[in-house]
Write a protein that holds these residues in place. Structure first.
Motif, short mmCIF file in Angstrom:
data_model
loop_
_atom_site.label_atom_id
_atom_site.label_comp_id
_atom_site.label_asym_id
_atom_site.label_seq_id
_atom_site.Cartn_x
_atom_site.Cartn_y
_atom_site.Cartn_z
N SER A 5 62.90 -42.89 26.30
CA SER A 5 61.78 -43.82 26.35
C SER A 5 62.30 -45.24 26.11
N ILE A 6 62.00 -46.11 27.05
CA ILE A 6 62.43 -47.51 26.93
C ILE A 6 61.18 -48.37 26.80
N PRO A 7 60.96 -48.93 25.62
CA PRO A 7 59.77 -49.77 25.45
C PRO A 7 59.96 -51.14 26.11
N PHE A 8 58.92 -51.62 26.74
CA PHE A 8 58.97 -52.96 27.30
C PHE A 8 57.56 -53.53 27.33
N ASN A 9 57.49 -54.83 27.36
CA ASN A 9 56.22 -55.54 27.43
C ASN A 9 56.17 -56.37 28.69
#
Length: 122
Positions: A5-9
């Protein structure tokens, strides 16, 4: 297989959520549908001509220009939320102030749009 899982905004400016509209402003004004309103006054330090202000606003927003005079303009658009937004810009060249008057069918998008338009002008 392991899942990562790669969090990004993703930042989206509320001005990017505008849809240009050229028709219907008169009807909305006549029926009183634009109940929400706000005013901002800003002293322009870098943009000292109305042409420069309008060039920046036309470049950075998706408003339709409904009517334009030497030192004033009516802008109109529909927000992705469904709210119609009308903005009146009035520039006073003697003291370099810009009056931004907004009307909309809903206050939350109007607040966001008014702040963003005021921030665009320097």
């Amino acid at each position: 297989m392991k899942r990562i899982s790669i969090p990004f905004n993703v930042k989206i400016n509320c001005l990017d959520l505008l849809i240009p509209v050229t028709d219907g402003l008169q009807n909305l004004l006549a029926t009183g549908a634009l109940k929400a309103n706000q005013q901002h006054k800003k002293t322009c330090l870098l943009m000292t001509s109305f042409d420069r202000i309008m060039a920046t606003i036309e470049d950075r927003t998706r408003f339709s220009v409904i009517e334009k005079t030497d030192n004033g303009t009516f802008l109109f658009a529909k927000h992705l939320s469904g709210s119609h937004i009308a903005i009146l810009l009035k520039f006073n060249p003697s003291d370099k102030t810009l009056m931004v008057e907004g009307k909309a069918t809903d206050i939350p998008p109007l607040k966001c749009i008014m702040a963003a338009v005021t921030d665009v002008v320097m």
